[in-house]
Write a protein that holds these residues in place. Structure first.
Motif, PDB file in Angstrom:
ATOM      1  N   ALA A 177      -1.151  -7.552  41.693  1.00  0.00           N
ATOM      2  CA  ALA A 177      -1.603  -6.342  42.249  1.00  0.00           C
ATOM      3  C   ALA A 177      -0.435  -5.530  43.160  1.00  0.00           C
ATOM      4  O   ALA A 177      -0.291  -4.481  42.780  1.00  0.00           O
ATOM      5  CB  ALA A 177      -2.824  -6.498  43.164  1.00  0.00           C
ATOM      6  N   THR A 178       0.264  -6.296  43.972  1.00  0.00           N
ATOM      7  CA  THR A 178       1.214  -5.795  44.669  1.00  0.00           C
ATOM      8  C   THR A 178       2.376  -5.166  43.684  1.00  0.00           C
ATOM      9  O   THR A 178       2.950  -3.829  43.708  1.00  0.00           O
ATOM     10  CB  THR A 178       1.907  -6.572  45.728  1.00  0.00           C
ATOM     11  OG1 THR A 178       0.746  -6.837  46.600  1.00  0.00           O
ATOM     12  CG2 THR A 178       2.902  -5.948  46.487  1.00  0.00           C
ATOM     13  N   LEU A 179       2.730  -5.906  42.691  1.00  0.00           N
ATOM     14  CA  LEU A 179       3.752  -5.727  41.734  1.00  0.00           C
ATOM     15  C   LEU A 179       3.415  -4.353  41.067  1.00  0.00           C
ATOM     16  O   LEU A 179       4.268  -3.312  40.775  1.00  0.00           O
ATOM     17  CB  LEU A 179       4.084  -6.618  40.846  1.00  0.00           C
ATOM     18  CG  LEU A 179       5.079  -6.438  39.846  1.00  0.00           C
ATOM     19  CD1 LEU A 179       6.409  -6.139  40.330  1.00  0.00           C
ATOM     20  CD2 LEU A 179       4.969  -7.591  38.633  1.00  0.00           C
ATOM     21  N   LEU A 180       2.277  -4.231  40.579  1.00  0.00           N
ATOM     22  CA  LEU A 180       1.636  -3.321  39.719  1.00  0.00           C
ATOM     23  C   LEU A 180       1.801  -1.789  40.653  1.00  0.00           C
ATOM     24  O   LEU A 180       2.293  -0.792  40.189  1.00  0.00           O
ATOM     25  CB  LEU A 180       0.156  -3.513  39.303  1.00  0.00           C
ATOM     26  CG  LEU A 180      -0.525  -2.334  38.457  1.00  0.00           C
ATOM     27  CD1 LEU A 180       0.043  -1.969  37.357  1.00  0.00           C
ATOM     28  CD2 LEU A 180      -1.896  -2.614  38.256  1.00  0.00           C
ATOM     29  N   ALA A 181       1.396  -1.935  41.916  1.00  0.00           N
ATOM     30  CA  ALA A 181       1.287  -0.613  42.842  1.00  0.00           C
ATOM     31  C   ALA A 181       2.589  -0.218  42.866  1.00  0.00           C
ATOM     32  O   ALA A 181       2.994   0.739  43.039  1.00  0.00           O
ATOM     33  CB  ALA A 181       0.547  -1.190  44.067  1.00  0.00           C
ATOM     34  N   ASP A 182       3.785  -1.189  43.243  1.00  0.00           N
ATOM     35  CA  ASP A 182       5.012  -0.979  43.340  1.00  0.00           C
ATOM     36  C   ASP A 182       5.784  -0.209  42.430  1.00  0.00           C
ATOM     37  O   ASP A 182       6.532   0.546  42.475  1.00  0.00           O
ATOM     38  CB  ASP A 182       5.797  -2.081  44.040  1.00  0.00           C
ATOM     39  CG  ASP A 182       5.407  -2.494  45.370  1.00  0.00           C
ATOM     40  OD1 ASP A 182       4.904  -1.955  46.150  1.00  0.00           O
ATOM     41  OD2 ASP A 182       6.193  -3.569  45.841  1.00  0.00           O
ATOM     42  N   VAL A 183       5.450  -0.930  41.212  1.00  0.00           N
ATOM     43  CA  VAL A 183       5.975  -0.242  39.946  1.00  0.00           C
ATOM     44  C   VAL A 183       5.313   1.291  39.766  1.00  0.00           C
ATOM     45  O   VAL A 183       6.143   2.231  39.406  1.00  0.00           O
ATOM     46  CB  VAL A 183       5.657  -1.046  38.726  1.00  0.00           C
ATOM     47  CG1 VAL A 183       5.905  -0.314  37.339  1.00  0.00           C
ATOM     48  CG2 VAL A 183       6.383  -2.430  38.713  1.00  0.00           C
ATOM     49  N   GLU A 184       4.103   1.508  40.035  1.00  0.00           N
ATOM     50  CA  GLU A 184       3.467   2.789  39.631  1.00  0.00           C
ATOM     51  C   GLU A 184       3.694   3.353  40.693  1.00  0.00           C
ATOM     52  O   GLU A 184       3.443   4.690  40.773  1.00  0.00           O
ATOM     53  CB  GLU A 184       1.952   2.432  39.228  1.00  0.00           C
ATOM     54  CG  GLU A 184       1.609   1.722  37.866  1.00  0.00           C
ATOM     55  CD  GLU A 184       0.438   2.121  37.370  1.00  0.00           C
ATOM     56  OE1 GLU A 184      -0.754   2.362  37.683  1.00  0.00           O
ATOM     57  OE2 GLU A 184       0.825   2.621  36.114  1.00  0.00           O
ATOM     58  N   ALA A 185       4.303   3.129  41.881  1.00  0.00           N
ATOM     59  CA  ALA A 185       4.741   4.314  42.715  1.00  0.00           C
ATOM     60  C   ALA A 185       6.007   4.914  42.370  1.00  0.00           C
ATOM     61  O   ALA A 185       6.174   6.178  42.723  1.00  0.00           O
ATOM     62  CB  ALA A 185       5.292   3.323  44.158  1.00  0.00           C
ATOM     63  N   PHE A 186       6.624   4.494  41.460  1.00  0.00           N
ATOM     64  CA  PHE A 186       8.021   5.503  40.956  1.00  0.00           C
ATOM     65  C   PHE A 186       7.887   5.635  39.316  1.00  0.00           C
ATOM     66  O   PHE A 186       8.569   6.151  39.027  1.00  0.00           O
ATOM     67  CB  PHE A 186       9.210   4.822  41.574  1.00  0.00           C
ATOM     68  CG  PHE A 186       9.290   3.297  40.570  1.00  0.00           C
ATOM     69  CD1 PHE A 186       9.980   3.382  39.503  1.00  0.00           C
ATOM     70  CD2 PHE A 186       9.155   2.376  41.504  1.00  0.00           C
ATOM     71  CE1 PHE A 186      10.136   1.728  38.734  1.00  0.00           C
ATOM     72  CE2 PHE A 186       9.554   1.022  40.827  1.00  0.00           C
ATOM     73  CZ  PHE A 186       9.963   0.943  39.847  1.00  0.00           C
ATOM     74  N   MET A 187       6.684   5.331  38.756  1.00  0.00           N
ATOM     75  CA  MET A 187       6.770   5.334  37.320  1.00  0.00           C
ATOM     76  C   MET A 187       5.454   5.152  36.696  1.00  0.00           C
ATOM     77  O   MET A 187       4.757   4.222  37.434  1.00  0.00           O
ATOM     78  CB  MET A 187       7.832   4.561  36.399  1.00  0.00           C
ATOM     79  CG  MET A 187       7.533   2.980  36.447  1.00  0.00           C
ATOM     80  SD  MET A 187       8.708   1.887  35.663  1.00  0.00           S
ATOM     81  CE  MET A 187       7.905   2.110  34.062  1.00  0.00           C
TER      82      MET A 187
END
Length: 235
Positions: A177-187
């Motif tokens: 979940a954290t990886l997904l959120a961190d990625v979708e913070a910039f793309m």
């Protein structure tokens, strides 16, 4: 009745580097060196292009020895319910638990990320990772409800029936979940895109190796095994 065709990605596949604690710790002393001079603040990503996709059961042509990286891929659903945080630093606060953080994921799939052995996993050249067939794709995308706690899963890698690695997803640097959120913070991931959680190394920093003639099996509880055989690449 026609059999269900093997699953293949319908969008772009993104890989994640340095997302397991063991490999991160091995690289940490070098992160302060040029040209980086500091640890990465956001996920370090790479792309597996469509020519790399190989269905379950397919023979994959290799020019020599390859490194095998077993992982899970998060498959993005067609949904607008998820609003990513404005900054990656807000990701953890935005996620109350893994289930809510993964609400836009259609399911997860086993993947075998192959690459030619090379010195750096921090900045890997495309030519080592994006050869034809270098992403073995599991037989099916499994709904999250059927998987349960992604972080509790262990993925096994067997080569010619011999257990060569157990990948423990509880040791991720960024959980799913954290990886997904961190990625979708910039793309923005599009429906059908796949985000791989990353591949782990062995104690010596390498990954299991395989060559032409070998049979690779990647498995995890709740998933049908992913099996591919390697064949000699034509000259």
């Amino acid at each position: 009745m026609n059999a269900t065709p093997p699953w293949l990605p319908q969008g772009t596949v993104y890989g994640s580097l340095l997302n397991f604690q063991r490999e991160y710790a091995l690289w940490a002393p070098r992160m302060a060196e040029p040209p980086y001079k500091a640890p990465p603040q956001a996920p370090v990503l790479y792309v597996k292009t469509a020519n790399t996709f190989a269905a379950h059961g397919a023979a994959i042509a290799v020019p020599g020895e390859v490194a095998v990286g077993a992982t899970l891929g998060l498959v993005k659903a067609n949904s607008d319910r998820f609003v990513p945080p404005a900054l990656s630093g807000q990701a953890q606060a935005a996620i109350e638990n893994e289930a809510s953080g993964l609400q836009v994921i259609a399911g997860v799939v086993l993947l075998a990320d192959l690459s030619l052995p090379h010195a750096s996993y921090y900045r890997p050249p495309i030519k080592f990772r994006n050869r034809d067939g270098f992403l073995g794709c599991g037989p099916a995308c499994v709904p999250l409800a059927a998987v349960g706690d992604v972080g509790a899963l262990k993925i096994t890698v067997r080569i010619n029936g011999e257990l060569r690695q157990t990948v423990d997803l509880s040791t991720l640097v960024r959980d799913a979940a954290t990886l997904l959120a961190d990625v979708e913070a910039f793309m923005t991931l599009q429906p059908g895109d796949v985000l791989m959680l990353g591949t782990d190394c062995l104690d010596d920093g390498t990954r299991p190796r395989a060559k032409a003639g070998d049979r690779i099996e990647v498995s995890a509880p709740g998933f049908a095994p992913l099996v591919n055989t390697l064949v000699e690449e034509a000259a």
